[in-house]
Design an enzyme around this catalytic site. Structure first.
Site, PDB file in Angstrom:
ATOM      1  N   TRP A 102      40.351  25.605  42.241  1.00  0.00           N
ATOM      2  CA  TRP A 102      40.640  26.107  43.272  1.00  0.00           C
ATOM      3  C   TRP A 102      40.147  25.780  45.228  1.00  0.00           C
ATOM      4  O   TRP A 102      40.121  25.554  45.855  1.00  0.00           O
ATOM      5  CB  TRP A 102      41.410  27.662  43.335  1.00  0.00           C
ATOM      6  CG  TRP A 102      42.242  27.858  42.041  1.00  0.00           C
ATOM      7  CD1 TRP A 102      41.868  27.929  40.891  1.00  0.00           C
ATOM      8  CD2 TRP A 102      43.515  27.123  42.077  1.00  0.00           C
ATOM      9  NE1 TRP A 102      42.904  28.283  39.797  1.00  0.00           N
ATOM     10  CE2 TRP A 102      43.868  27.438  41.564  1.00  0.00           C
ATOM     11  CE3 TRP A 102      44.670  27.187  43.219  1.00  0.00           C
ATOM     12  CZ2 TRP A 102      45.255  26.937  40.565  1.00  0.00           C
ATOM     13  CZ3 TRP A 102      45.393  26.231  42.578  1.00  0.00           C
ATOM     14  CH2 TRP A 102      45.838  26.549  41.882  1.00  0.00           C
ATOM     15  N   ASP A 171      38.023  33.208  47.993  1.00  0.00           N
ATOM     16  CA  ASP A 171      38.848  33.850  47.635  1.00  0.00           C
ATOM     17  C   ASP A 171      38.980  34.353  46.109  1.00  0.00           C
ATOM     18  O   ASP A 171      38.040  33.890  45.258  1.00  0.00           O
ATOM     19  CB  ASP A 171      39.586  31.706  47.006  1.00  0.00           C
ATOM     20  CG  ASP A 171      40.735  31.975  46.617  1.00  0.00           C
ATOM     21  OD1 ASP A 171      41.151  33.372  46.490  1.00  0.00           O
ATOM     22  OD2 ASP A 171      41.132  31.187  45.877  1.00  0.00           O
ATOM     23  N   LYS A 195      46.892  39.122  39.696  1.00  0.00           N
ATOM     24  CA  LYS A 195      45.990  38.729  38.372  1.00  0.00           C
ATOM     25  C   LYS A 195      45.495  40.496  37.826  1.00  0.00           C
ATOM     26  O   LYS A 195      45.882  40.803  36.870  1.00  0.00           O
ATOM     27  CB  LYS A 195      44.526  38.234  38.819  1.00  0.00           C
ATOM     28  CG  LYS A 195      45.026  36.714  39.212  1.00  0.00           C
ATOM     29  CD  LYS A 195      45.137  35.307  38.739  1.00  0.00           C
ATOM     30  CE  LYS A 195      45.476  34.690  39.276  1.00  0.00           C
ATOM     31  NZ  LYS A 195      46.207  32.892  38.355  1.00  0.00           N
TER      32      LYS A 195
END
Length: 359
Positions: A102, A171, A195
């Site tokens: 990511w 992030d 999440k």
């Protein structure tokens, strides 16, 4: 039908009580005779949800008044581009720490917009650890320093965040709300909700108010943080149902005793699994280095492909879902986010021990 043990990496498990409350209120929210999904985002009934979710998040995470909370759309992937569009000006450099897939994707988007530089990477070690050597003494013309706090695919997580004198961006999609952090250290935190915060569809952005003023005004209005800050995230129609579920999740966190209590439970769950891996005499091997292990995503391998497939098949038959490792790493992955109960981890560990004994 009994609920499965949900170890999916995302969208991930939600607290059972949250799902049950949403079910009970689905067709008639707060006596309105309508579902939250049907309410106007300009209505008083929805505004109460919106404001409460924002204030609850600020309270639970101890977000200082220097920062604003935005509810946006597009996921973290949208933020990979939106962040540099706002702050990576022509004379600035975006600095990135690579710790997984990511962070690579975030860098790739920024490279299309302006100058970038990688200050540290663990790619050469298959992203098995958080980079140890950070070249942070000098970050000339820095627009910001960007990192990914938890790496779902590789099962690594930052323990301590760097102290820098440039804007720090993270992030935190896969570990926000899972442990106590000092929000004041960051100029921007962004996270897809799916999440720990709630369902997919809403992205939380926590951003320093005075930094917003420095953002690029020459980009489309919908892509400017300032646009959404001024409109209290109501510039366009927000993902109202996702924000509603987020508010229920925040109620659940408070009912657990707050973020500190949630952190202790997450540590207990992770320790159970890592102890099982470490005591398996090499039958199970963790992908992540011990000093970089994630409390959210426990990644491990078995001796060979055949045993891995057998493990996953038998686990699924026992109602354990989502234990497949990511295709780029292989093996297995147990994602044990906030809403995954301790009992689920205990049952997984029991199965792992029995499976080892038989094989």
């Amino acid at each position: 039908m009994s609920k499965v043990l949900n170890f999916n990496a995302g969208p991930a498990a939600l607290p059972r009580s949250v799902l049950e409350q949403a079910q009970a209120e689905l067709v008639d929210f707060n006596g309105t005779g309508m579902s939250v999904m049907e309410l106007s985002h300009r209505s008083g009934a929805y505004d109460e949800v919106h404001v409460q979710a924002k204030e609850q998040l600020k309270s639970i995470m101890n977000i200082p008044d220097t920062h604003d909370v935005l509810f946006l759309q597009g996921g973290a992937s949208h933020q990979f581009a939106m962040l540099p569009m706002n702050f990576l000006h022509s004379n600035k450099v975006g600095y990135y720490v690579l710790s997984g897939s990511w962070s690579e994707k975030a860098l790739s988007e920024a490279e299309k917009i302006g100058d970038t530089k990688v200050v540290a990477s663990s790619k050469e070690d298959t992203y098995s650890h958080i980079p140890k050597e950070l070249a942070l003494d000098s970050l000339p013309n820095a627009a910001y320093l960007h990192l990914t706090s938890n790496n779902t695919i590789f099962g690594t997580q930052w323990g301590n965040f760097p102290d820098v004198n440039v804007p720090l961006v993270a992030d935190m999609s896969s570990d926000i709300l899972s442990k106590e952090i000092d929000v004041s250290k960051f100029d921007c935190i962004y996270a897809g909700a799916q999440k720990n915060l709630g369902p997919s569809g809403v992205t939380v952005v926590i951003i320093r108010k005075d930094w917003i003023k420095e953002a690029n005004k020459a980009i489309p209005k919908i892509l400017q943080y300032e646009t959404h800050a001024k409109a209290n995230s109501l510039y366009n129609t927000p993902p109202t149902f996702s924000i509603y579920i987020l508010s229920l999740v925040l109620n659940w966190v408070e009912a657990q005793g707050g973020i500190g209590a949630v952190q202790r439970m997450n540590e207990q769950k992770a320790n159970l699994l890592y102890d099982c891996i470490d005591s398996s005499e090499g039958f199970y091997k963790g992908h992540a280095s011990k000093e970089s292990r994630s409390n959210m995503n426990v990644t491990f391998t078995l001796p060979n492909k055949e045993l891995t497939e057998k493990f996953l098949k038998e686990a699924k038959e026992l109602g354990m879902s989502g234990l497949n490792g990511h295709r780029s790493v292989g093996g297995c992955r147990a994602s044990i986010y906030n809403a995954v109960p301790l009992e689920a981890c205990e049952q997984l560990v029991e199965f792992m021990k029995i499976f080892k004994g038989k094989n």
